[in-house]
Enzyme design. Structure first.
Site, mmCIF file in Angstrom:
data_model
loop_
_atom_site.group_PDB
_atom_site.id
_atom_site.type_symbol
_atom_site.label_atom_id
_atom_site.label_comp_id
_atom_site.label_asym_id
_atom_site.label_seq_id
_atom_site.Cartn_x
_atom_site.Cartn_y
_atom_site.Cartn_z
ATOM 1 C CE1 TYR A 1 -5.309 -25.682 -20.962
ATOM 2 C CE2 TYR A 1 -5.823 -24.773 -18.816
ATOM 3 C CZ TYR A 1 -5.330 -24.611 -20.093
ATOM 4 O OH TYR A 1 -4.858 -23.385 -20.497
ATOM 5 N NE ARG B 1 -2.997 -19.878 -17.150
ATOM 6 C CZ ARG B 1 -3.648 -20.851 -17.786
ATOM 7 N NH1 ARG B 1 -4.615 -20.584 -18.641
ATOM 8 N NH2 ARG B 1 -3.334 -22.100 -17.587
ATOM 9 C CG HIS C 1 0.064 -20.853 -20.757
ATOM 10 N ND1 HIS C 1 0.681 -20.638 -19.554
ATOM 11 C CD2 HIS C 1 1.045 -20.934 -21.675
ATOM 12 C CE1 HIS C 1 1.992 -20.601 -19.741
ATOM 13 N NE2 HIS C 1 2.230 -20.780 -21.027
HETATM 14 C C1 LIG Z 1 12.142 -24.321 -18.393
HETATM 15 C C2 LIG Z 1 10.888 -24.125 -19.119
HETATM 16 N N1 LIG Z 1 10.171 -25.202 -19.471
HETATM 17 C C3 LIG Z 1 9.028 -25.051 -20.156
HETATM 18 C C4 LIG Z 1 8.578 -23.811 -20.491
HETATM 19 C C5 LIG Z 1 7.310 -23.672 -21.287
HETATM 20 N N2 LIG Z 1 6.276 -23.108 -20.432
HETATM 21 C C6 LIG Z 1 6.047 -21.801 -20.435
HETATM 22 S S1 LIG Z 1 4.994 -21.370 -19.259
HETATM 23 C C7 LIG Z 1 4.796 -22.942 -18.740
HETATM 24 C C8 LIG Z 1 3.904 -23.223 -17.586
HETATM 25 C C9 LIG Z 1 4.293 -22.427 -16.428
HETATM 26 O O1 LIG Z 1 3.373 -22.634 -15.413
HETATM 27 P P1 LIG Z 1 3.450 -21.853 -14.053
HETATM 28 O O2 LIG Z 1 4.821 -21.911 -13.512
HETATM 29 O O3 LIG Z 1 2.376 -22.363 -13.190
HETATM 30 O O4 LIG Z 1 3.201 -20.349 -14.450
HETATM 31 P P2 LIG Z 1 1.976 -19.692 -15.226
HETATM 32 O O5 LIG Z 1 2.346 -19.726 -16.663
HETATM 33 O O6 LIG Z 1 0.749 -20.462 -14.917
HETATM 34 O O7 LIG Z 1 1.927 -18.300 -14.726
HETATM 35 C C10 LIG Z 1 5.571 -23.793 -19.493
HETATM 36 C C11 LIG Z 1 5.617 -25.250 -19.307
HETATM 37 C C12 LIG Z 1 9.355 -22.705 -20.103
HETATM 38 N N3 LIG Z 1 8.991 -21.449 -20.405
HETATM 39 N N4 LIG Z 1 10.499 -22.884 -19.420
#
Ligand SMILES: Cc1ncc(C[n+]2csc(CCOP(=O)(O)OP(=O)(O)O)c2C)c(N)n1
Lengths: 329, 381
Positions: B271, B258, B262
């Site tokens: 982090y 990224r 986020h």
């Molecule tokens: C089921 C669920 N739990 C928590 C969240 C909150 N949340 C949104 S994005 C995220 C992290 C996602 O990380 P990753 O899968 O690595 O994708 P990235 O955002 O880095 O593209 C979280 C915890 C969510 N959207 N859905």
């Protein structure tokens, strides 16, 4: 008398977590991003630095995993305080909570307990994207064996969280996220607890009882204050605080005095908390009622995306209208 | 006799074709025509510039919080360009470039992040699902779409996406298992940007690669340089061809980073180290692809400049359209919240709609009479 400190609700919850980790070595805090990120709402600020990664745990991204392992930990003797990043994602953990956290004590005739807390921000009002604003406390309150509480400000948040952590049963702890930093309040220096299962009469009155909780409680309070300024009315306001078990005795006692009731909450109306309150008033204080009970709630649709969330949410005008209609009936 | 090794035949490969200095491996280079290559770059650029403009809008209060997609263009475009319009595209929320490529208009994207349901309505002519916020849940839909393709006998594929952290959800594991058991034509693409908000992948799983998780489910897995659009294309195309030939699903892991927080609501300095970020910013996907196109004579520097100006004009127009639309009577109508919940109108919702309508009329009247209730209204926010 010991002193007090002024703080917002985010700080008050953070304070309770610090205090709980300090006083009980069995307390652990776990969840997504609760460590060095200090939680997406900064509720776990300073915890990992002070209590270390063993007791303040950044978990993998899996809500069923968080609650399922918390159940195991709690059976072993710990008191996990879990953060679900948004209450909407607790759906993933529903099975663990419904099938296990809510049942171990009953299934083992009282032998195995699951003293855990599932904390989660909920509700609308912060222009969040979809799946970040629902209020599904009724869903959790419908599960026999779970306790569900929701504070309405800094003091009740800190006190209820201590009660939840000290409780030997699983407690779902709702945090109305629009209140996190909305206002400050005096919080006692000494740790206090509010009994789970008890509502509070926040303001006494004669003509009408208004019951609410969480963020909607602030809306109701606002409406009540305006009405009392502008009109010749006296309203009793009750903060439910504990959704399940529910303190209908306090509500019925108030209705016996005022003869009128309005219930306010943000979650959907169909089979909602208001429906249960009204049923219990019917069962216990029906003959005291002088007007049909009104409910001001979210509608029976998913929370609209944020450009229109204000139309979904109870606002002080909606509450004031319902109050006056009930009083004038 | 009682204890001997079991041969696990699947091996996990790593694929890189175009490196960060735009050196290309001629043996692995895909044979794509100039028009396709240009289109791929154009949509990567459109995605990047849109993301940057959206950030500016967000900072000035013209857009809600959104997950930025800068850095994810090669994973998205390299894979989406390997499927046909009739195939299915089932994104998570960092596939901005790919959605634009599939025909989602800029105004829809902006409307979505600005809190309008109209932004989630897929464009005509393609088989796309909208953004999916509850992580990993969409992967099961993709598996189901793939199973349905098999049942109907259609030679199509479902292309779906998820983040590295999302691979911790049960839904991810169930989706891979279903797809594999039913040999569903699905390509699971991981946008491995190495973090789930603040949590590094090393805290999500105790495996060497994400791609190797494919082995446990009995499907091929491949790890790809996710900043290399050519490698992403080649890996996905192989998976798509195999799926359409009845070979079942594939897991493609695109390793990227990224370039942003986020979402617009966090601070990555908590982090990620600055050194690490600097190193990864250097592997950025657009720069190397632009160089490649120039070296190959597909575009000139001047054409690239023109393309940028075109793209920026397109974005400006899209933003304008979204702002006009968001002020339109149709999109402003709060009563629409009751209209699409079920296939038919229910008495119960009809009554609630009427209740809100009357309340809004009451408020309008109240305003006219200057019967101001600013004090009351201010509290619900
Ligand atoms: C089921 C669920 N739990 C928590 C969240 C909150 N949340 C949104 S994005 C995220 C992290 C996602 O990380 P990753 O899968 O690595 O994708 P990235 O955002 O880095 O593209 C979280 C915890 C969510 N959207 N859905």
């Amino acid at each position: 008398m010991a002193g007090t400190k002024e703080m917002n609700m985010a700080k008050a919850i953070n304070l309770a977590l610090h205090e709980a980790l300090e006083r009980d070595e069995n307390v652990v805090v776990m969840g997504e991003d609760v460590g060095y990120d200090e939680g997406v709402f900064r509720i776990t600020e300073g915890l990992v630095q002070k209590y270390g990664e063993k007791r303040v745990i950044d978990t993998p991204l899996a809500e069923a995993g968080i609650m399922g392992t918390a159940i195991g930990m709690s059976i072993y003797g710990l008191r996990p305080v879990c953060e679900i990043q948004f209450s909407d994602f607790a759906n993933y953990a529903f099975n663990q909570m419904e099938s296990h956290a809510a049942r171990f004590r009953n299934r083992t005739r009282g032998q195995i307990k699951t003293p855990l807390v599932m904390r989660m921000p909920s509700g609308g009002g912060i222009r969040a994207l979809e799946h970040h604003s629902e209020s599904r406390e009724a869903t959790w309150a419908h599960v026999p064996g779970l306790k569900v509480v929701m504070p309405s400000g800094p003091r009740s948040a800190r006190a209820l969280l201590h009660s939840a952590i000290q409780d030997d049963d699983a407690v779902v702890f709702y945090e109305p996220k629009s209140l996190y930093r909305l206002f400050k309040e005096e919080v006692p220096d000494e740790i206090e607890t509010f009994p789970i299962g008890k509502a509070q009469v926040v303001k006494e009155g004669k003509d009408l009882t208004v019951v609410s909780f969480g963020a909607s409680f602030r809306v109701a309070l606002d409406a009540v204050e305006t009405l009392e300024e502008d009109q010749d009315v006296s309203i009793e306001l009750i903060d439910l605080l504990s959704i399940s078990p529910m303190d209908h005795a306090t509500i019925c006692k108030s209705v016996e005095k005022t003869g009128r009731l309005v219930v306010v909450h943000e979650g959907p109306r169909n089979l909602g908390i208001a429906a249960e309150i009204i049923a219990r008033v019917n069962e216990n204080a029906f003959l005291s009622l002088e007007a049909p009970v009104k409910r001001v709630t979210g509608y029976d649709v998913p929370m609209p995306y944020f450009s229109k969330e204000q139309f979904f949410l109870p606002d002080a005008d909606k509450v004031a209208l319902a109050c006056m209609e009930t009083i004038k009936f | 006799m009682p204890r001997k090794p079991i041969e696990i035949t699947e091996k996990i490969e790593y694929l890189s074709i175009l490196d960060e200095n735009a050196n290309v491996d001629a043996k692995l280079e895909p044979k794509l025509d100039n028009a396709t290559l240009k289109k791929m770059y154009r949509f990567m650029l459109l995605g990047r510039r849109t993301d940057e403009r959206m950030l500016k809008m967000q900072r000035t209060g013209r857009l809600g919080t959104f997950p930025q997609a800068s850095g994810h263009e090669a994973v998205s475009i390299g894979s989406v360009s390997a499927i046909e319009k009739t195939d299915w595209h089932i994104p998570a929320y960092r596939e901005l470039a790919g959605m634009l490529y599939r025909g989602w208009s800029l105004e829809k994207i902006i409307l979505y992040w600005n809190g309008y349901e109209e932004g989630a309505v897929p464009p005509e002519g393609v088989n796309d699902l909208p953004y999916c916020v509850p992580v990993a849940s969409q992967l099961l839909h993709a598996a189901g779409v793939g199973m349905a393709m098999n049942i109907k006998g259609d030679k199509k594929v479902a292309l779906t996406y998820f983040g590295d952290g999302s691979s911790s959800e049960g839904d991810f594991h169930e989706a891979l298992n279903f797809a594999s058991v039913f040999k569903a034509p699905v390509v699971f693409v991981c946008q491995n940007n190495q973090y789930a908000i603040s949590v590094p992948l090393s805290k999500q799983m105790n495996c060497k690669t994400l791609a190797q998780r494919a082995v446990a489910y009995g499907m091929p897995g491949i790890k790809v340089d996710g900043n290399d659009v050519l490698a992403m294309y080649v890996a996905t195309k192989e998976a798509v061809d195999r799926a359409k030939a009845g070979g079942g699903p594939t897991l493609v892991e695109g390793l990227t980073y990224r370039f942003t927080p986020h979402t617009t609501a966090d601070d990555p300095k908590r982090y990620r180290s600055e050194d690490e970020s600097k190193e990864w910013f250097g592997k950025e996907p657009l720069t190397r692809f632009a160089k490649y196109l120039q070296n190959k004579g597909v575009v000139t520097a001047k054409e690239l400049e023109e393309m940028e100006a075109e793209v920026d004009a397109e974005i400006r127009a899209g933003i304008e359209r979204s702002e006009t639309l968001s002020k339109s009577e149709e999109l402003m109508n709060p009563l629409a919240m009751f209209d699409y919940l079920y296939g038919e109108e229910t008495e119960h919702l009809k009554a609630q709609k009427e209740e809100l309508k009357q309340y809004l009329e009451h408020k309008k009247k109240g305003k006219k009479q200057q019967n101001h209730t600013a004090h009351a209204a201010g509290s619900a926010k």
